[in-house]
Design a protein around this motif. Structure first.
Motif, PDB file in Angstrom:
ATOM      1  N   GLY A 103       1.996 -17.323   1.552  1.00 17.31           N
ATOM      2  CA  GLY A 103       3.449 -17.212   0.720  1.00 17.31           C
ATOM      3  C   GLY A 103       3.831 -15.992   0.578  1.00 17.31           C
ATOM      4  N   ILE A 104       3.080 -14.761   1.261  1.00 19.31           N
ATOM      5  CA  ILE A 104       3.706 -13.513   0.808  1.00 19.31           C
ATOM      6  C   ILE A 104       4.972 -13.294   2.201  1.00 19.31           C
ATOM      7  N   ASN A 105       5.713 -12.633   1.680  1.00 16.03           N
ATOM      8  CA  ASN A 105       6.843 -12.516   2.967  1.00 16.03           C
ATOM      9  C   ASN A 105       6.570 -11.181   3.730  1.00 16.03           C
ATOM     10  N   MET A 106       7.124 -11.103   4.795  1.00 14.05           N
ATOM     11  CA  MET A 106       6.657 -10.079   5.784  1.00 14.05           C
ATOM     12  C   MET A 106       7.243  -8.587   5.130  1.00 14.05           C
ATOM     13  N   ALA A 107       8.366  -8.656   4.377  1.00 17.31           N
ATOM     14  CA  ALA A 107       8.808  -7.353   3.633  1.00 17.31           C
ATOM     15  C   ALA A 107       7.541  -6.940   2.645  1.00 17.31           C
ATOM     16  N   ASP A 108       6.897  -7.836   1.906  1.00 18.15           N
ATOM     17  CA  ASP A 108       6.077  -7.365   1.062  1.00 18.15           C
ATOM     18  C   ASP A 108       4.821  -6.693   1.880  1.00 18.15           C
ATOM     19  N   ILE A 109       4.475  -7.435   2.898  1.00 22.69           N
ATOM     20  CA  ILE A 109       3.382  -7.016   3.693  1.00 22.69           C
ATOM     21  C   ILE A 109       3.519  -5.676   4.492  1.00 22.69           C
ATOM     22  N   LYS A 110       4.873  -5.355   4.492  1.00 23.59           N
ATOM     23  CA  LYS A 110       5.150  -4.212   5.150  1.00 23.59           C
ATOM     24  C   LYS A 110       5.245  -3.047   4.150  1.00 23.59           C
ATOM     25  N   LYS A 111       5.407  -3.336   2.866  1.00 26.50           N
ATOM     26  CA  LYS A 111       5.125  -2.659   1.864  1.00 26.50           C
ATOM     27  C   LYS A 111       3.815  -2.000   1.699  1.00 26.50           C
ATOM     28  N   LEU A 112       2.753  -3.081   1.784  1.00 31.98           N
ATOM     29  CA  LEU A 112       1.168  -2.685   1.926  1.00 31.98           C
ATOM     30  C   LEU A 112       0.963  -1.865   2.871  1.00 31.98           C
ATOM     31  N   LYS A 113       1.493  -2.083   4.313  1.00 35.09           N
ATOM     32  CA  LYS A 113       1.220  -1.405   5.407  1.00 35.09           C
ATOM     33  C   LYS A 113       1.393   0.204   5.039  1.00 35.09           C
ATOM     34  N   SER A 114       2.857   0.477   4.622  1.00 35.36           N
ATOM     35  CA  SER A 114       3.086   1.666   4.545  1.00 35.36           C
ATOM     36  C   SER A 114       2.346   2.365   3.316  1.00 35.36           C
ATOM     37  N   ALA A 115       1.835   1.930   2.722  1.00 32.84           N
ATOM     38  CA  ALA A 115       0.731   2.167   1.782  1.00 32.84           C
ATOM     39  C   ALA A 115      -0.650   2.669   2.158  1.00 32.84           C
ATOM     40  N   GLY A 116      -0.800   2.208   3.723  1.00 31.54           N
ATOM     41  CA  GLY A 116      -1.961   2.442   4.238  1.00 31.54           C
ATOM     42  C   GLY A 116      -2.850   1.289   4.352  1.00 31.54           C
ATOM     43  N   ILE A 117      -2.282   0.210   3.601  1.00 35.50           N
ATOM     44  CA  ILE A 117      -3.175  -1.059   3.686  1.00 35.50           C
ATOM     45  C   ILE A 117      -2.846  -1.965   4.725  1.00 35.50           C
ATOM     46  N   CYS A 118      -3.677  -1.999   5.686  1.00 33.93           N
ATOM     47  CA  CYS A 118      -3.230  -2.690   6.930  1.00 33.93           C
ATOM     48  C   CYS A 118      -4.339  -4.019   7.206  1.00 33.93           C
ATOM     49  N   THR A 119      -5.398  -3.814   6.707  1.00 37.33           N
ATOM     50  CA  THR A 119      -6.501  -5.124   6.693  1.00 37.33           C
ATOM     51  C   THR A 119      -6.978  -5.605   5.549  1.00 37.33           C
ATOM     52  N   ILE A 120      -7.307  -7.071   5.842  1.00 40.39           N
ATOM     53  CA  ILE A 120      -7.898  -7.669   4.585  1.00 40.39           C
ATOM     54  C   ILE A 120      -9.053  -6.962   3.888  1.00 40.39           C
ATOM     55  N   ARG A 121      -9.786  -6.090   4.680  1.00 39.05           N
ATOM     56  CA  ARG A 121     -10.828  -5.549   4.032  1.00 39.05           C
ATOM     57  C   ARG A 121     -10.385  -4.393   3.025  1.00 39.05           C
ATOM     58  N   GLY A 122      -9.268  -3.698   3.814  1.00 38.07           N
ATOM     59  CA  GLY A 122      -8.660  -2.621   3.072  1.00 38.07           C
ATOM     60  C   GLY A 122      -8.111  -3.063   1.662  1.00 38.07           C
ATOM     61  N   LEU A 123      -7.389  -4.148   1.694  1.00 38.12           N
ATOM     62  CA  LEU A 123      -6.659  -4.827   0.444  1.00 38.12           C
ATOM     63  C   LEU A 123      -7.846  -5.069  -0.537  1.00 38.12           C
ATOM     64  N   GLN A 124      -8.945  -5.626   0.067  1.00 35.82           N
ATOM     65  CA  GLN A 124     -10.049  -5.643  -1.059  1.00 35.82           C
ATOM     66  C   GLN A 124     -10.474  -4.628  -1.709  1.00 35.82           C
ATOM     67  N   MET A 125     -10.224  -3.157  -1.179  1.00 36.06           N
ATOM     68  CA  MET A 125     -10.775  -2.266  -1.619  1.00 36.06           C
ATOM     69  C   MET A 125      -9.942  -1.433  -2.626  1.00 36.06           C
ATOM     70  N   ILE A 126      -8.805  -2.257  -2.925  1.00 36.04           N
ATOM     71  CA  ILE A 126      -7.543  -1.586  -3.754  1.00 36.04           C
ATOM     72  C   ILE A 126      -7.696  -2.270  -5.092  1.00 36.04           C
ATOM     73  N   THR A 127      -7.657  -1.582  -6.067  1.00 38.51           N
ATOM     74  CA  THR A 127      -7.328  -1.896  -7.311  1.00 38.51           C
ATOM     75  C   THR A 127      -6.068  -2.719  -7.466  1.00 38.51           C
ATOM     76  N   LYS A 128      -5.778  -3.596  -8.715  1.00 32.85           N
ATOM     77  CA  LYS A 128      -4.622  -4.139  -8.873  1.00 32.85           C
ATOM     78  C   LYS A 128      -3.655  -3.156  -9.274  1.00 32.85           C
ATOM     79  N   LYS A 129      -4.135  -2.001 -10.243  1.00 35.11           N
ATOM     80  CA  LYS A 129      -3.289  -0.920 -10.704  1.00 35.11           C
ATOM     81  C   LYS A 129      -2.670  -0.294  -9.718  1.00 35.11           C
ATOM     82  N   LYS A 130      -3.336   0.162  -8.389  1.00 39.28           N
ATOM     83  CA  LYS A 130      -2.908   0.767  -7.392  1.00 39.28           C
ATOM     84  C   LYS A 130      -1.768  -0.014  -6.840  1.00 39.28           C
TER      85      LYS A 130
END
Ligand code: ATP
Ligand code: MG
Length: 345
Positions: free
Chosen positions: A34-61
């Protein structure tokens, strides 16, 4: 080259899939939750491209990323939980040891130095080399640009390098004689090194998001990230005691990113560092009154710390300064026209 690279990517990804639970899962997978591509793009532009990378980021960030509301971040976290399963990140030591099997080692050009490092520069961790000027930190960086491209032990296939230069001391032509030494095509070797220059410490940190994008673009192709030197710009941009706390905080951010990148993409990270006189040392009987800069933050972030000092002529002596699994030994190597090599005598 592109075709070869593609082939390699597919091979390596499938290799990892067989060994572990999907080493590089793309954040695109969030679309199924249920996450749209626009939001996924925002993650990627912040350098978060993989599920592993996402696991390493705090909610605050995540909330600090432009355009991501807290509600959206909640939803992303939920999706992440579904993808990464209910294990909560735990695995058995046996599973962890299987994961460690993906760790590879990059040769330094000197057998002795490799031995000292337990086989070479280790992936999924940060290796720091510090020493006074002319101790060979930049020469070692240049040599690693080439040796990373050589196939090695345990099925290591070789790969590309990203070089972040903060002192303007990278000389691409230095790679040519090193390539010759290993019978590699000079142009091909140079083509496999992605170079960038950082002028400020802020830029040095921001660059890491672009590094993530590159690593993600050519998955499994890059094997080494070099930062020569890690502290030079911090030293200039933050001066005096008043700014020390700020400097250390920024440095911690940078190092935490480097550590995450090394694990997320299974690459080796090599950073060089300078030294400073230790004002406390004159009070003690310390043999070497100099110490690496960066304080505890850098000391804790580097997995392996290598201290370099001058020996006779072109010889240099490397000593393990701090490592979780290596003894405090020394090795002698030499700096030659064709890069770092074993000492002649
Ligand atoms: P700094 O702290 O100033 O950055 P460094 O530790 O990075 O110093 P390097 O530049 O790696 O030092 O090493 C310099 C040494 O490498 C010098 O002793 C120089 O003689 C040697 N060197 C540089 N180029 C060559 C070459 N083409 N052939 C042989 N030796 C070289
Ligand atoms: Mg240098």
């Amino acid at each position: 080259m592109a075709a070869v690279a593609e082939q390699q990517t597919t091979d390596e990804v499938s290799l990892y899939d067989a060994d572990t639970d999907d080493f590089y899962q793309d954040v695109d997978l969030l679309q199924n939750h249920g996450i749209n591509m626009a939001d996924i793009k925002k993650l990627k532009s912040a350098g978060i491209c993989t599920i592993r990378g996402l696991q390493m980021i705090t909610k605050k960030k995540l909330c600090a990323i432009k355009g991501l509301s807290e509600a959206k971040v909640e939803k992303i976290k939920e999706g992440l939980m579904k993808i990464s399963g209910s294990g909560g990140g735990f695995c058995t030591a046996l599973q962890a040891s299987v994961k460690r099997k993906q760790v590879f080692r990059v040769s330094t050009g000197s057998q002795e130095l490799n031995k000292l490092l337990g086989g070479g520069l280790e992936s999924m961790s940060i290796t720091e080399a510090f020493g006074e000027f002319r101790t060979g930190k930049t020469q070692l960086s240049h040599t690693l640009c080439v040796t990373t491209q050589l196939a090695g032990e345990n099925g290591y296939t070789g790969g590309k390098v990203i070089y972040i230069d903060t002192e303007n001391t990278f000389r691409p032509d230095r790679l040519r004689p090193i390539a010759d030494r290993y019978n590699l095509d000079q142009e091909a070797v140079l083509d496999n090194v992605l170079y960038t220059r950082a002028y400020t410490s802020d830029q040095q940190i921001e660059l890491l998001d672009l590094v993530c994008a590159k690593l993600h673009e050519e998955l499994g192709i890059f094997k080494l990230l070099i930062v020569d030197s890690i502290m030079a710009l911090f030293r200039v941009d933050y001066s005096g005691r008043g700014e020390l706390a700020d400097r250390q905080q920024q440095l911690a951010q940078m190092l935490s990113k480097l550590q995450k990148i090394s694990e997320e993409y299974n690459i080796a990270v090599f950073v060089t560092n300078q030294m400073t006189a230790d004002p406390g040392a004159s009070m003690s009987f310390q043999a070497d009154p100099k110490k690496p800069i960066g304080g505890h933050i850098l000391a804790h972030a580097s997995t392996t710390r290598l201290s370099l000092r001058k020996g006779r002529g072109e010889n240099r002596i490397a000593k393990i300064y701090d490592s979780p699994d290596l003894p405090e030994n020394e090795a002698t190597f030499s700096i030659t026209g064709a890069g770092v090599d074993d000492a002649k005598d």
